[in-house]
Design an enzyme around this catalytic site. Structure first.
Site, PDB file in Angstrom:
ATOM      1  N   SER A  63       0.811  -1.219   0.000  1.00 20.79           N
ATOM      2  CA  SER A  63       0.000   0.000   0.000  1.00 20.79           C
ATOM      3  C   SER A  63       0.848   1.274   0.000  1.00 20.79           C
ATOM      4  CB  SER A  63      -0.957  -0.003   1.192  1.00 20.79           C
ATOM      5  OG  SER A  63      -0.247  -0.188   2.396  1.00 20.79           O
ATOM      6  N   ASP A  73      -4.521   6.201  11.078  1.00 22.06           N
ATOM      7  CA  ASP A  73      -3.507   5.719  10.142  1.00 22.06           C
ATOM      8  C   ASP A  73      -2.284   6.634  10.268  1.00 22.06           C
ATOM      9  OD1 ASP A  73      -1.856   5.039   8.063  1.00 22.06           O
ATOM     10  OD2 ASP A  73      -3.389   5.113   6.493  1.00 22.06           O
ATOM     11  N   HIS A 132       0.502   5.537   6.312  1.00 26.78           N
ATOM     12  CA  HIS A 132       0.418   6.100   4.955  1.00 26.78           C
ATOM     13  C   HIS A 132       0.460   7.620   5.021  1.00 26.78           C
ATOM     14  CE1 HIS A 132      -1.417   2.084   4.894  1.00 26.78           C
ATOM     15  NE2 HIS A 132      -0.736   1.999   3.763  1.00 26.78           N
TER      16      HIS A 132
END
Ligand SMILES: *[C@@H]1O[C@H](CO)[C@@H](O)[C@H](O)[C@H]1NC(C)=O
Ligand SMILES: *[C@@H]1O[C@H](CO)[C@@H](O)[C@H](O)[C@H]1NC(C)=O
Ligand SMILES: *[C@@H]1O[C@H](CO)[C@@H](O)[C@H](O)[C@H]1NC(C)=O
Ligand SMILES: *[C@@H]1O[C@H](CO)[C@@H](O)[C@H](O)[C@H]1NC(C)=O
Length: 441
Positions: free
Chosen positions: A157, A409, A412
């Protein structure tokens, strides 16, 4: 998202045992939890066919350093190579080339603007290398450099995060068309920029090597370290530049195979196998991917550019599902924070395998056809604790007031954001290749 099973209990229990065994366990556990919750595919992935490679043992054996021209920092081509990895983040009024509404290809969980992230200071920083200047991203130059070529991102990712940053920056000049999409959660996609006939694609391959991702109810992944994942490698014939970006999936429990033997495992107490950690196998995965890529392209007489994006650290400061998990709103000062031991090891694996691949390509006379570079961003990533979605991975998390439990998160990057810089540096790397070719290298 949307998985019914709550993984925390299992994972946190696991972390207690884990902590006693490995110094890096505590550090590793948070991203595991996050990845477990957000990025697991519930669909079993088909296993690619086992492919036998003809081993050429010489290809990656880096012997003593040769006095190779293309290694000179200020090479005989007169190309002064900048060290983009060292520098600092400085305030910048210009801001990003795109925003959360002008670019339509941003993954929902990384579109911090449209999810209501209130602060915007994180958008106004520029990376300043110590001894040279990093230009603002020039989409037209990028497209011109890749005219009639295909750039593929391969990895997890984080690879997708970098790809989406690039798509947005290029889109600010010329809109792409999506012409291929396959796999659960858009794992395999390809776009074309008709203005320059440039193709850009993403291949999901979180290990680079052949692997079986663990499924619900299983405890570990299975990795085959000497065999590449054919989901990307079988397309090498169509690829001119490939970017490998992997890392966080290597923290998961796994059993490792090489040839006919089991090398050992990472966190598999039930299996009576030797614990070998993941640093060594992570390095092997790069070696296999680089070696296979170069061998196949050279065998077909084709040129290839390979870029390895180094490990990008997370910035969890607290529990991943509590408010304030990564609350910073400005970069760290360079002297403020050293790189963690795990980040350092992961970075080294990438950069050193790139150096070994470069050297062997030169020794075998492939230099010029084969270009290999590390996008050594671990440190500049580490200095950006402010760049993650945090709670804004979900839309308007505080709409109904302060929440006790909120998912974060801190792995990312918000788009637009810090990761746009990776692609600015990537453009400089490609310009360097071009200058070297002109110089006869
Ligand atoms: C990568 O970049 C850092 C600075 O950000 C530098 O200290 C390091 O030596 C570089 N190479 C490796 C192998 O880590
Ligand atoms: C986003 O960018 C577009 C196009 O440049 C602009 O029209 C729009 O006002 C911007 N939106 C925000 C919220 O900045
Ligand atoms: C467009 O680029 C592809 C490679 O990505 C190439 O095979 C094809 O020939 C190009 N088309 C034209 C019209 O040049
Ligand atoms: C674990 O493996 C070792 C070495 O292969 C073997 O001697 C031992 O019997 C095994 N233990 C169990 C419980 O299978």
């Amino acid at each position: 998202m949307g998985t019914a099973v709550n993984p925390f209990a299992e994972k946190l229990l696991l972390s207690v045992k884990f902590k006693k065994l490995f110094p890096y366990a505590l550090y590793a556990i948070l991203p595991i939890v996050l990845l477990r919750v957000c990025f697991y595919s519930s669909t079993p992935l088909s296993q690619p066919p086992a492919v036998q490679f003809h081993e050429n043992p010489s290809i990656l054996i880096a012997s003593s350093i040769s006095s190779s021209p293309s290694h000179n920092e200020d090479g005989e081509y007169g190309v002064a190579q900048c060290d983009y990895a060292n520098g600092k983040w400085v305030p910048d009024d210009l801001g990003p080339l795109y925003n959360g509404t002008s670019c339509s290809t941003i993954k929902d969980g990384q579109n911090c603007m449209s999810h209501g992230r209130p602060d915007i200071g994180y958008l106004y920083w520029r990376w300043e290398p110590r001894k040279c200047k990093l230009g603002r991203f020039d989409p037209e130059a990028f497209l011109t450099f890749l005219r009639n070529k295909h750039l593929a991102f391969v990895g997890d990712s984080m690879a997708r995060n970098q790809l989406e940053s690039l798509l947005c920056m290029l889109s600010s000049f010329s809109p792409p068309t999506l012409f291929y999409s396959n796999g659960n959660d858009n794992k395999f996609r390809r776009w074309n920029f008709p203005s320059h006939n440039v193709s850009v694609s993403i291949y999901w391959s979180p290990f680079l090597v052949k692997g079986v991702e663990k499924q619900e109810g299983q405890n570990h992944n299975q990795l085959y370290l000497d065999v590449v994942d054919e989901r990307w490698a079988s397309d090498l014939g169509l690829i001119d530049v490939v970017v490998f970006s992997i890392g966080h999936w290597y923290l998961h429990p796994a059993v490792y195979f090489e040839g006919d033997s089991i090398l050992g495992c990472h966190h598999c107490p039930a299996l009576n196998l030797t614990e070998i950690g993941f640093y060594g196998v992570f390095r092997k995965a790069f070696r296999t991917a680089l070696k296979t890529t170069i061998q196949r392209k050279v065998a077909n007489g084709n040129a290839i550019g390979v870029i390895v994006t180094t490990f990008s650290p997370h910035h969890f400061e607290g529990e991943w599902d509590k408010a304030g998990a990564c609350p910073k709103t400005a970069p760290f000062d360079e002297s403020e924070k050293p790189l963690g031991a795990m980040d350092e090891e992961m970075r080294k694996a990438g950069v050193e395998e790139v150096e070994a691949a470069k050297l062997s390509a030169e020794q075998l006379g492939h230099w010029g056809k084969v270009r290999v570079a590390a996008l050594n961003v671990t440190k500049l990533a580490m200095l950006r604790p402010d760049g993650h979605p945090g709670p804004y991975m979900n839309p308007f998390p505080f709409e109904s007031g302060a929440q006790h439990r909120v998912q974060n998160d801190c792995v990312h990057w918000c788009l637009p954001g810090a990761i746009d810089t990776w692609n600015e540096i990537m453009l400089e790397i490609m310009k360097g290749w071009q200058a070297q070719s002109r110089g006869g290298g």
